[in-house]
Design a protein around this motif. Structure first.
Motif, PDB file in Angstrom:
ATOM      1  N   ASN A   1      -9.973  -8.471  -6.613  1.00 27.29           N
ATOM      2  CA  ASN A   1      -8.026  -8.280  -6.004  1.00 27.29           C
ATOM      3  C   ASN A   1      -7.245  -7.907  -4.880  1.00 27.29           C
ATOM      4  O   ASN A   1      -6.811  -6.819  -4.877  1.00 27.29           O
ATOM      5  CB  ASN A   1      -7.200  -9.018  -7.274  1.00 27.29           C
ATOM      6  CG  ASN A   1      -5.632  -9.495  -7.113  1.00 27.29           C
ATOM      7  OD1 ASN A   1      -5.628  -9.720  -5.693  1.00 27.29           O
ATOM      8  ND2 ASN A   1      -5.131  -9.926  -8.153  1.00 27.29           N
ATOM      9  N   PHE A   2      -7.372  -8.546  -3.497  1.00 28.04           N
ATOM     10  CA  PHE A   2      -7.113  -7.759  -2.629  1.00 28.04           C
ATOM     11  C   PHE A   2      -5.389  -7.361  -2.351  1.00 28.04           C
ATOM     12  O   PHE A   2      -5.104  -6.184  -2.068  1.00 28.04           O
ATOM     13  CB  PHE A   2      -7.843  -8.267  -1.470  1.00 28.04           C
ATOM     14  CG  PHE A   2      -9.044  -7.960  -0.817  1.00 28.04           C
ATOM     15  CD1 PHE A   2      -9.521  -8.833  -1.153  1.00 28.04           C
ATOM     16  CD2 PHE A   2      -9.621  -6.267  -0.981  1.00 28.04           C
ATOM     17  CE1 PHE A   2     -11.504  -8.651  -1.133  1.00 28.04           C
ATOM     18  CE2 PHE A   2     -11.087  -6.344  -0.637  1.00 28.04           C
ATOM     19  CZ  PHE A   2     -11.964  -7.767  -1.036  1.00 28.04           C
ATOM     20  N   SER A   3      -5.167  -8.395  -3.101  1.00 32.68           N
ATOM     21  CA  SER A   3      -3.667  -8.334  -3.232  1.00 32.68           C
ATOM     22  C   SER A   3      -3.552  -6.979  -3.901  1.00 32.68           C
ATOM     23  O   SER A   3      -1.539  -7.047  -3.624  1.00 32.68           O
ATOM     24  CB  SER A   3      -3.082  -9.490  -3.552  1.00 32.68           C
ATOM     25  OG  SER A   3      -3.488  -9.780  -4.982  1.00 32.68           O
ATOM     26  N   ASP A   4      -3.767  -6.692  -4.633  1.00 34.83           N
ATOM     27  CA  ASP A   4      -3.247  -5.099  -5.777  1.00 34.83           C
ATOM     28  C   ASP A   4      -3.287  -4.506  -4.638  1.00 34.83           C
ATOM     29  O   ASP A   4      -2.079  -3.173  -4.752  1.00 34.83           O
ATOM     30  CB  ASP A   4      -3.893  -4.526  -6.591  1.00 34.83           C
ATOM     31  CG  ASP A   4      -4.240  -5.820  -7.638  1.00 34.83           C
ATOM     32  OD1 ASP A   4      -3.063  -6.764  -7.629  1.00 34.83           O
ATOM     33  OD2 ASP A   4      -5.194  -5.841  -8.530  1.00 34.83           O
ATOM     34  N   ILE A   5      -4.291  -4.561  -3.815  1.00 34.92           N
ATOM     35  CA  ILE A   5      -3.842  -2.795  -2.587  1.00 34.92           C
ATOM     36  C   ILE A   5      -3.571  -2.987  -1.518  1.00 34.92           C
ATOM     37  O   ILE A   5      -3.716  -2.741   0.207  1.00 34.92           O
ATOM     38  CB  ILE A   5      -5.351  -2.170  -2.700  1.00 34.92           C
ATOM     39  CG1 ILE A   5      -6.175  -3.086  -2.388  1.00 34.92           C
ATOM     40  CG2 ILE A   5      -5.054  -1.331  -3.853  1.00 34.92           C
ATOM     41  CD1 ILE A   5      -7.258  -2.717  -2.263  1.00 34.92           C
ATOM     42  N   SER A   6      -2.753  -4.506  -1.031  1.00 37.48           N
ATOM     43  CA  SER A   6      -2.146  -5.143   0.349  1.00 37.48           C
ATOM     44  C   SER A   6      -1.153  -4.431   1.469  1.00 37.48           C
ATOM     45  O   SER A   6      -1.355  -4.415   2.276  1.00 37.48           O
ATOM     46  CB  SER A   6      -0.615  -6.680   0.161  1.00 37.48           C
ATOM     47  OG  SER A   6      -0.052  -6.328  -0.401  1.00 37.48           O
ATOM     48  N   SER A   7      -1.010  -3.551   0.814  1.00 41.61           N
ATOM     49  CA  SER A   7       0.235  -2.907   1.338  1.00 41.61           C
ATOM     50  C   SER A   7      -0.634  -1.318   2.492  1.00 41.61           C
ATOM     51  O   SER A   7      -0.811  -1.304   3.854  1.00 41.61           O
ATOM     52  CB  SER A   7       0.844  -1.864   0.807  1.00 41.61           C
ATOM     53  OG  SER A   7       0.551  -1.120   0.260  1.00 41.61           O
ATOM     54  N   ILE A   8      -1.884  -0.955   1.489  1.00 42.55           N
ATOM     55  CA  ILE A   8      -2.966  -0.655   1.778  1.00 42.55           C
ATOM     56  C   ILE A   8      -3.588  -0.796   3.226  1.00 42.55           C
ATOM     57  O   ILE A   8      -4.161  -0.626   4.306  1.00 42.55           O
ATOM     58  CB  ILE A   8      -3.566   0.704   1.235  1.00 42.55           C
ATOM     59  CG1 ILE A   8      -2.918   1.308   0.068  1.00 42.55           C
ATOM     60  CG2 ILE A   8      -4.356   1.368   1.770  1.00 42.55           C
ATOM     61  CD1 ILE A   8      -1.723   2.670   0.725  1.00 42.55           C
TER      62      ILE A   8
END
Length: 457
Positions: A97-104
């Motif tokens: 789930n790429f949204s978990d690290i979206s800010s990075i």
């Protein structure tokens, strides 16, 4: 007769005013249509083509980037450069789930943006890309007892990571630029890759205490976290450290230690919030980056010929030196501490070739002359900043007139990058100054910067 003339003049004036108004109205409408182009939100899709609908209302959020098309001709310096963004089409084979690290992900895409990646690769892009991979590895393994990815899954996930970054405006060649691949996610030859074995061998409380907060000013000279990471990697790779004298055995042991460091980073990523882990990893990488000069020096034969046996300023010597330094500065942007290392290396090359006089001083060559347009990046980790109005920008110190170091037996004996006065403009804080500045650095806007680069190429 007078009345008729007055009426004709009035109609002529009205006609001219109408023409001016019509021209102004068309210009306003054209500008408004340009600003109302769609800014597509970035959301991964599977088995669907990217959406390219235009002329929808602009959305401003952390996950949204403006979608102005890049023109085919050079832009004027007042026109901001924006990334081409779209919804990425992923492989569907990476269960993450790429949204978990979206800010990075967004920060990495900005730091490795297509127009700037090659120029800021060593100091900004690659350190951030490496940090992203560590964090992804840790977050991916949260739902299992493994700290790394299997080879096939690592290939798929690495490919999807690149796809997501490129869809946000990053360079499509950052993997080759940074010499990183899917093996960075597998743990390589490290014999310990699961949580239970890791926590059985490593003093995890000591490791976490040392690395949960890394002081970027102190860590490079009085390291706290780095020794704990090395110690943990040694504990994990103990089974691989077979005693022997052959080069293969020694090389294998070194590879195992380096691979086990990746496992340590993965474990830390499980324990720390994404932003905290990113800050720590960037600070640790900065320590390594600042110790090495990334510039490539060609044989300075013309400088040597023009500057040998010169005790006073010489036009021919200074011209040759300026031309040489002007050529190497085009390679990439470097930090102020890297500039010290580069200037010292080049001076040593000249000395070994017979140039014994301090030609830096004779020709007024400063540290900033070793960087493109005198823009020295700070030694602390920095990011490329994206703004919906001005496009890309980054901070650099345009006021650093520190003299380039000329090595001598006495000066080099006490020379240290950790000395408080090694660099006059060594940054001490990122929180001071006006919003448009960072510390004592001046924020350098990308469009103007690109125009200068085009002129020099």
């Amino acid at each position: 007769m007078q009345k008729e003339i007055h009426i004709e003049g009035t109609f002529s004036q009205l006609f001219l005013l109408f023409g001016f108004w019509l021209t102004f109205y068309e210009a306003v409408v054209a500008a408004q249509e340009l600003t109302e182009q769609n800014h597509l939100p970035l959301k991964p899709e599977f088995a669907k083509s990217p959406s390219y609908e235009l002329f929808e209302p602009i959305e401003i959020s952390p996950a949204v980037f403006p979608d102005h098309p890049l023109p085919t001709e050079p832009l004027p310096p007042i026109y901001p450069t924006f990334p081409n963004t779209y919804n990425p089409v992923l492989s569907g084979k990476c269960p993450a789930n790429f949204s978990d690290i979206s800010s990075i992900l967004e920060r990495t895409a900005s730091d490795c943006s297509q127009p700037l990646a090659a120029l800021v690769g060593n100091a900004i892009c690659c350190p951030q890309f490496s940090s992203l991979l560590h964090i992804f590895e840790g977050y991916y393994s949260l739902s299992s007892t493994e700290l790394v990815l299997k080879n096939v899954t690592a290939d798929d996930c690495f490919s999807d990571i690149i796809t997501v970054l490129v869809s946000q405006g990053a360079s499509s060649s950052i993997d080759s630029l940074c010499s990183l691949n899917s093996s960075s996610l597998t743990g390589g030859s490290c014999p310990v890759k699961d949580v239970h074995s890791f926590e059985k061998r490593v003093n995890t409380s000591k490791l976490l205490e040392a690395c949960e907060t890394v002081d970027p000013l102190k860590e490079c000279c009085r390291p706290v976290c780095q020794p704990e990471i090395v110690d943990a990697a040694l504990q994990l790779s103990a089974g691989q450290l077979t005693i022997g004298r052959t080069r293969n055995v020694i090389g294998g042991a070194v590879d195992a230690i380096n691979d086990c460091k990746m496992v340590v980073y993965s474990w830390l990523s499980r324990k720390l919030p994404a932003e905290a882990a990113n800050t720590a990893f960037r600070a640790l990488t900065a320590c390594k980056v600042n110790k090495v000069c990334p510039l490539k020096f060609e044989e300075p034969s013309e400088v040597v010929e023009a500057c040998q046996n010169k005790a006073a300023p010489s036009p021919s010597c200074c011209s040759a030196l300026t031309n040489y330094v002007g050529g190497i500065q085009k390679q990439m942007l470097i930090t102020n501490k890297q500039a010290i290392v580069c200037a010292t290396m080049f001076a040593s090359m000249l000395q070994n070739a017979g140039v014994m006089t301090n030609v830096y001083k004779l020709c007024d060559v400063d540290l900033k002359d070793f960087n493109l347009q005198g823009c020295l990046l700070g030694s602390l980790p920095v990011d490329v900043i994206f703004d919906n109005t001005s496009g890309y920008s980054f901070s650099c110190d345009l006021n650093d007139d520190t003299e380039a170091p000329w090595p001598s037996s006495s000066s080099m004996a006490s020379f240290s990058l950790c000395a408080e006065k090694s660099l006059a403009a060594l940054p001490t804080s990122n929180s001071s100054g006006d919003p448009g500045t960072r510390g004592s650095g001046l924020e350098f806007a990308l469009p103007l910067f690109l125009l200068i680069v085009f002129v020099f190429l």
